[in-house]
Enzyme design. Structure first.
Site, PDB file in Angstrom:
ATOM      1  N   CYS A  13      36.867  69.451  32.722  1.00 55.51           N
ATOM      2  CA  CYS A  13      35.475  69.785  32.632  1.00 55.51           C
ATOM      3  C   CYS A  13      35.778  67.483  32.142  1.00 55.51           C
ATOM      4  O   CYS A  13      36.209  66.801  32.261  1.00 55.51           O
ATOM      5  CB  CYS A  13      35.039  69.185  31.131  1.00 55.51           C
ATOM      6  SG  CYS A  13      35.546  69.523  29.752  1.00 55.51           S
ATOM      7  N   CYS A  16      37.656  66.018  29.794  1.00 56.95           N
ATOM      8  CA  CYS A  16      39.475  65.983  30.474  1.00 56.95           C
ATOM      9  C   CYS A  16      40.026  64.478  30.883  1.00 56.95           C
ATOM     10  O   CYS A  16      40.699  63.946  30.708  1.00 56.95           O
ATOM     11  CB  CYS A  16      39.772  67.108  31.208  1.00 56.95           C
ATOM     12  SG  CYS A  16      39.956  68.187  30.732  1.00 56.95           S
ATOM     13  N   ASP A 434      21.716  33.458  54.208  1.00 55.33           N
ATOM     14  CA  ASP A 434      22.045  31.906  55.186  1.00 55.33           C
ATOM     15  C   ASP A 434      21.761  31.784  56.265  1.00 55.33           C
ATOM     16  O   ASP A 434      21.552  33.590  57.273  1.00 55.33           O
ATOM     17  CB  ASP A 434      24.384  32.696  55.211  1.00 55.33           C
ATOM     18  CG  ASP A 434      25.008  31.988  56.037  1.00 55.33           C
ATOM     19  OD1 ASP A 434      24.866  30.331  55.469  1.00 55.33           O
ATOM     20  OD2 ASP A 434      25.544  31.813  57.335  1.00 55.33           O
ATOM     21  N   ASP A 638      27.780  35.198  56.098  1.00 55.40           N
ATOM     22  CA  ASP A 638      29.760  35.634  57.173  1.00 55.40           C
ATOM     23  C   ASP A 638      30.910  34.768  56.965  1.00 55.40           C
ATOM     24  O   ASP A 638      31.250  35.031  57.102  1.00 55.40           O
ATOM     25  CB  ASP A 638      28.839  35.356  58.326  1.00 55.40           C
ATOM     26  CG  ASP A 638      28.300  33.933  58.708  1.00 55.40           C
ATOM     27  OD1 ASP A 638      27.841  33.433  57.793  1.00 55.40           O
ATOM     28  OD2 ASP A 638      28.619  33.876  59.720  1.00 55.40           O
ATOM     29  N   ASP A 642      30.770  31.075  52.299  1.00 53.32           N
ATOM     30  CA  ASP A 642      30.130  31.694  51.703  1.00 53.32           C
ATOM     31  C   ASP A 642      30.273  32.244  51.036  1.00 53.32           C
ATOM     32  O   ASP A 642      29.742  32.985  49.511  1.00 53.32           O
ATOM     33  CB  ASP A 642      29.119  32.465  52.548  1.00 53.32           C
ATOM     34  CG  ASP A 642      28.071  31.936  53.576  1.00 53.32           C
ATOM     35  OD1 ASP A 642      27.185  31.046  53.180  1.00 53.32           O
ATOM     36  OD2 ASP A 642      27.922  32.548  54.808  1.00 53.32           O
TER      37      ASP A 642
HETATM   38  N1  LIG Z   1      33.881  21.753  62.636  1.00 55.13           N
HETATM   39  C1  LIG Z   1      32.634  21.060  62.735  1.00 55.13           C
HETATM   40  N2  LIG Z   1      32.562  20.320  63.393  1.00 55.13           N
HETATM   41  C2  LIG Z   1      31.551  19.393  63.835  1.00 55.13           C
HETATM   42  N3  LIG Z   1      31.060  19.972  62.723  1.00 55.13           N
HETATM   43  C3  LIG Z   1      30.827  20.483  61.423  1.00 55.13           C
HETATM   44  C4  LIG Z   1      32.007  21.019  61.696  1.00 55.13           C
HETATM   45  N4  LIG Z   1      31.843  21.644  60.055  1.00 55.13           N
HETATM   46  C5  LIG Z   1      30.746  21.634  59.614  1.00 55.13           C
HETATM   47  N5  LIG Z   1      30.646  20.267  60.979  1.00 55.13           N
HETATM   48  C6  LIG Z   1      28.728  19.761  59.905  1.00 55.13           C
HETATM   49  O1  LIG Z   1      28.749  20.590  58.900  1.00 55.13           O
HETATM   50  C7  LIG Z   1      27.178  21.170  58.876  1.00 55.13           C
HETATM   51  C8  LIG Z   1      27.043  21.705  57.351  1.00 55.13           C
HETATM   52  O2  LIG Z   1      28.511  22.991  57.990  1.00 55.13           O
HETATM   53  P1  LIG Z   1      28.883  24.326  57.272  1.00 55.13           P
HETATM   54  O3  LIG Z   1      29.820  25.350  57.439  1.00 55.13           O
HETATM   55  O4  LIG Z   1      28.368  23.966  55.531  1.00 55.13           O
HETATM   56  O5  LIG Z   1      26.368  25.048  57.218  1.00 55.13           O
HETATM   57  P2  LIG Z   1      26.866  25.985  58.928  1.00 55.13           P
HETATM   58  O6  LIG Z   1      27.954  26.334  59.458  1.00 55.13           O
HETATM   59  O7  LIG Z   1      26.073  24.954  59.758  1.00 55.13           O
HETATM   60  O8  LIG Z   1      25.287  26.830  58.216  1.00 55.13           O
HETATM   61  P3  LIG Z   1      25.045  28.173  57.649  1.00 55.13           P
HETATM   62  O9  LIG Z   1      26.390  27.224  55.854  1.00 55.13           O
HETATM   63  O10 LIG Z   1      24.164  28.383  57.724  1.00 55.13           O
HETATM   64  O11 LIG Z   1      26.868  29.313  57.485  1.00 55.13           O
HETATM   65  C9  LIG Z   1      27.125  21.818  60.300  1.00 55.13           C
HETATM   66  O12 LIG Z   1      26.201  21.982  60.814  1.00 55.13           O
HETATM   67  C10 LIG Z   1      27.682  20.510  61.091  1.00 55.13           C
HETATM   68  O13 LIG Z   1      26.937  19.647  61.218  1.00 55.13           O
HETATM   69 CU   LIG Z   2      32.347  73.091  31.006  1.00 53.21          CU
HETATM   70 MG   LIG Z   3      27.514  30.965  58.038  1.00 50.71          MG
END
Ligand SMILES: Nc1ncnc2c1ncn2[C@@H]1O[C@H](COP(=O)(O)OP(=O)(O)OP(=O)(O)O)[C@@H](O)[C@H]1O
Ligand SMILES: [Cu+]
Ligand SMILES: [Mg+2]
Length: 758
Positions: A13, A16, A434, A638, A642
């Site tokens: 139970c 325990c 997001d 994702d 995030d």
């Molecule tokens: N590898 C990359 N090449 C070009 N631009 C980039 C790159 N990484 C980030 N950025 C720029 O920075 C911005 C913000 O990027 P971040 O990863 O923070 O967000 P996201 O992926 O656009 O959006 P969310 O936050 O909705 O996932 C992008 O929208 C882009 O303009």
């Molecule tokens: Cu019991």
């Molecule tokens: Mg994202």
């Protein structure tokens, strides 16, 4: 810190479970421990440098229970041994129930002539003989009821008491009293009392309690049905090609990089990547997504899903305990063993329950004997109190529902990591979504590309080559889009040096001795790069919900790119339903505000936080949490960016198709990525918590009403006493009703609320 899950044996139970919990906590080096009575398992967090499995196991042994480790590989048959042990235990209880039951009936029948004053030819008189009854009762008391003594003794050695203590004391009292009457009936007659034996009390109570345990055992087995279903999904064999020959091998022999052949209608044995062939695959059993998914070379396939139309070959990427299915099983097992906050109340009660009951029993005896002077009634009321007061229903109330609830989640493509999140989900007030990869599909594609210098002299292609060279090094989905676009334009590959990513802003690198910087407008401005040209393109694209990235070479703006990422088909409807459930829906993104606004409008979100750098996402969650009273904030995301926000949120919900980091930081994972899963999770949470409340009600009500009645509180008014046999029946019924009620949750189905009128 290490985590260990042990299967436990020998618990009867919830007390325990409490005892084992205490024993484990006392070990130096154990940080946290959680013993689950319903799942019969303990989850222990410990410091590897200070303690180990052996020490923990011997502490459990010393407390009077046994344990063994669960294998991480769902295929080794370890679970089969557990099932076998359970089955053997069940068979032994059934034998005892039958013996005790038959003897109880004989004794009852034997006392019919006595009670009714009638004579029946088929009831031999000797059955009512006290010595015959003693002869019949003794094996029941000491064979069927032996477990009560053993466990009660174990508990006593550790200065605790469990329900077995109550049972041992209760039935022994009835038995010994009867034995005394049998041996010294003259003693009673001399005092003018008609002696009466109560052998039937101990026999029937033992029979009923064991019957209750048996039913509870069987029903409890069904609470882990979902896990068994999941495990059963795993195919046994795989057809691999080794050395050019196709052969059937056991799934345990499949190795990473094996090439596996799958024909239509067959189960995919392990996780992998398609190399040749095209097909559609039914992934519903794992992701909850009902539509079949197209597969072509390069696509991932999940083990245990069913291949529908075509044949294909794939390369195994994850086998054994690393497969997606094995991970799900492990997570669900962990969740089923975790404790919901709502259980704390029940735990606190069980802690002092048994000692309190013993105190009430003593008080009852003293009342009846010392004040009323009735020894027989004193014994019977005391026995009644001891027997009806059993904490086991209380201990089962929460964990059984949690087990069914988390299992149900897994069946619907929702992985819940612990009971706490399952409990919290129905209280969510704010949902933060997001954008990229959560609301959108996360397959961005380059749709527009404009070069400052125009298209002459292959400027476009040259710039694209530079951009792709840098982006090849980035894991960002946008980077992927750029690289794919460059490939489609047949841009050649060049080397990139000194690559650096600035999260939330962009990336840079040196290609053919030129510094290439790609990212947001804000970042380029910070870098002091003039970006006034091409504004007209940028604005139009952003208004269309596209993400715009700027490309600069050696500090001069050279081009802009518009990248589109289509919304998930479920997004708009899911947002509507969430709003209908009176949740505030908020969008949070690193992307540009105009792009964000455009997307928000499309899905119907009013509140938007845009251009949020990854390190600020968690801070925004925090501010939303402190925004007014009792805000419970859920974050859905994702990406790697995030993760801190997911961890910060009260309930972090990851998209299963997203990154592992996000999944690890979250409490709930929507395996297919369908946002309707959020709604289902909330509904499941509501259903589970409702079920737990009913269970707690059942568990408490028996004791709250039963104990005083058994103690004879109604006797002065109505002359009512609770027969100890009825007490035994009520007690057995309470745990059975709790478990049966928890099993009702198995019928849970996500309620489809349409996005339109409800
Ligand atoms: N590898 C990359 N090449 C070009 N631009 C980039 C790159 N990484 C980030 N950025 C720029 O920075 C911005 C913000 O990027 P971040 O990863 O923070 O967000 P996201 O992926 O656009 O959006 P969310 O936050 O909705 O996932 C992008 O929208 C882009 O303009
Ligand atoms: Cu019991
Ligand atoms: Mg994202």
């Amino acid at each position: 810190m290490d985590t260990l899950t042990l299967k436990l044996r020998g618990m009867s139970c919830a007390s325990c479970a409490n005892n084992i919990d205490q024993a484990i906590r006392l070990i130096p080096g154990v940080i946290d421990c959680n013993v689950n009575f319903a799942a019969e398992q303990a989850t222990i967090n410990y410091d590897r440098t200070r303690t180990n499995l052996k020490i923990i196991q011997s502490a459990i042994d010393a407390a009077g229970y046994s344990s063994y480790q669960v294998s991480e590989d769902i295929l080794t048959g370890e679970d089969d041994t557990h099932t076998a042990i359970k089955l053997a235990a069940e068979q032994e209880i059934s034998r005892k129930v039958i013996v005790a039951g038959v003897i109880a009936i004989i004794i009852f029948v034997g006392s019919i002539p006595m009670m009714t004053g009638l004579n029946f030819w088929f009831i031999p008189e000797f059955l009512h003989n006290y010595w015959v009854q003693l002869l019949l009762t003794t094996p029941v008391q000491f064979w069927c009821g032996w477990g009560f003594y053993v466990n009660g003794w174990k508990a006593l050695k550790h200065h605790t008491a469990t329900m077995d203590t109550l049972m041992a004391v209760g039935t022994s009292a009835a038995y010994l009293y009867s034995l005394f009457v049998t041996l010294f009936s003259g003693f009673f007659t001399a005092q003018g009392i008609i002696p009466h034996v109560y052998y039937e009390v101990s026999v029937t109570v033992i029979a009923l309690i064991l019957l209750g345990r048996l039913l509870e055992h069987r029903a409890r087995g069904k609470t882990s049905e979902a896990i068994h279903k999941l495990m059963g999904l795993q195919p046994r064999n795989a057809r691999v090609i080794r050395g050019g020959v196709e052969m059937d091998i056991s799934i345990t022999e499949v190795e990473i990089n094996d090439v596996i052949v799958v024909r239509p209608g067959e189960k995919i044995p392990v996780d992998g990547e398609v190399i040749t062939g095209i097909s559609t695959v039914d992934e519903s059993m794992v992701t909850g997504e009902s539509l079949p998914v197209q597969k072509q070379p390069g696509d991932e396939v999940i083990g245990a899903t069913i291949n529908k139309t075509g044949s294909f070959q794939f390369r195994a990427t994850r086998v054994g305990k690393d497969t997606f299915l094995a991970q799900i099983v492990k997570l669900v097992q962990q969740a089923q063993g975790s404790k919901a906050p709502i259980q704390r109340l029940a735990d606190q009660v069980t802690g002092w329950f048994v000692p309190a009951v013993i105190a009430i029993a003593i008080a009852t005896f003293v009342m009846w004997f010392n004040f009323m002077g009735n020894f027989t009634l004193a014994i019977m009321t005391t026995v009644g109190v001891l027997i009806i007061a059993c904490p086991c229903a209380l201990g089962l109330a929460t964990p059984t529902s949690i087990m069914v609830g988390t299992g149900k989640g897994a069946e619907n493509g929702i992985l819940i990591k612990d009971a706490q999140s399952l409990e919290l989900a129905h209280k969510i007030t704010t949902i933060v979504l997001d954008k990229t990869g959560t609301l959108t599909q996360g397959n961005p594609t380059v749709t527009d590309f404009v070069c400052v210098k125009g298209t002459a002299n292959h400027n476009e292609l040259q710039l694209l080559q530079l951009a792709a060279a840098v982006e090849r090094n980035s894991e960002h989905p946008l980077a992927d889009a750029v690289v794919k676009y460059a490939q489609s334009q047949e841009a050649s590959l060049i080397e990139c040096n000194d690559f650096a990513a600035v999260p939330g802003s962009g990336v840079q690198g040196v290609v053919s001795d030129r510094l290439v910087q790609i990212g947001t407008e804000r970042w380029l401005t910070e870098l002091g790069i003039n970006n006034h040209s091409l504004q007209e393109y940028k604005q139009v694209w952003e208004a269309g919900g596209k993400t715009v990235i700027l490309i600069a070479v050696d500090g001069v703006l050279e081009g802009v790119m518009g990248i589109a990422d289509a919304l998930k088909p479920s997004s708009a409807a899911a947002v509507k339903i969430l709003q209908k459930l009176r949740l505030e829906v908020v969008m949070l993104t690193g992307d540009n505000s105009k792009t964000a606004e455009a997307i928000a409008q499309e899905v119907g979100i009013q509140r938007v936080f845009a251009e949020v750098r990854p390190d600020q996402k968690a801070a925004i969650i925090q501010s939303l949490q402190s925004d007014g009273k009792s805000k419970i904030v859920a974050m859905v995301g994702d990406g790697i960016n995030d993760a801190p926000a997911l961890a910060r949120a009260d309930v972090g919900i990851a998209i299963g198709t997203g990154t592992d980091v996000a999944i690890a930081a979250s409490d709930i994972t929507l395996i297919s990525g369908d946002l309707q899963g959020i709604v289902t999770a909330i509904q499941l949470s509501r259903a589970t918590i409702g079920n737990i409340r009913q269970n707690l009600f059942f568990a408490f009500i028996y004791n709250i009403i039963g104990i005083p009645v058994a103690a004879g509180i109604l006797f002065p008014f109505f002359g009512w006493l609770l027969n100890p046999i009825l007490a035994g029946a009520a007690m057995a019924l309470s745990s059975v009703s709790v478990v049966t009620n928890a099993l009702r949750l198995r019928k849970f189905k996500p309620k489809i609320i349409s996005g339109g009128v409800q």
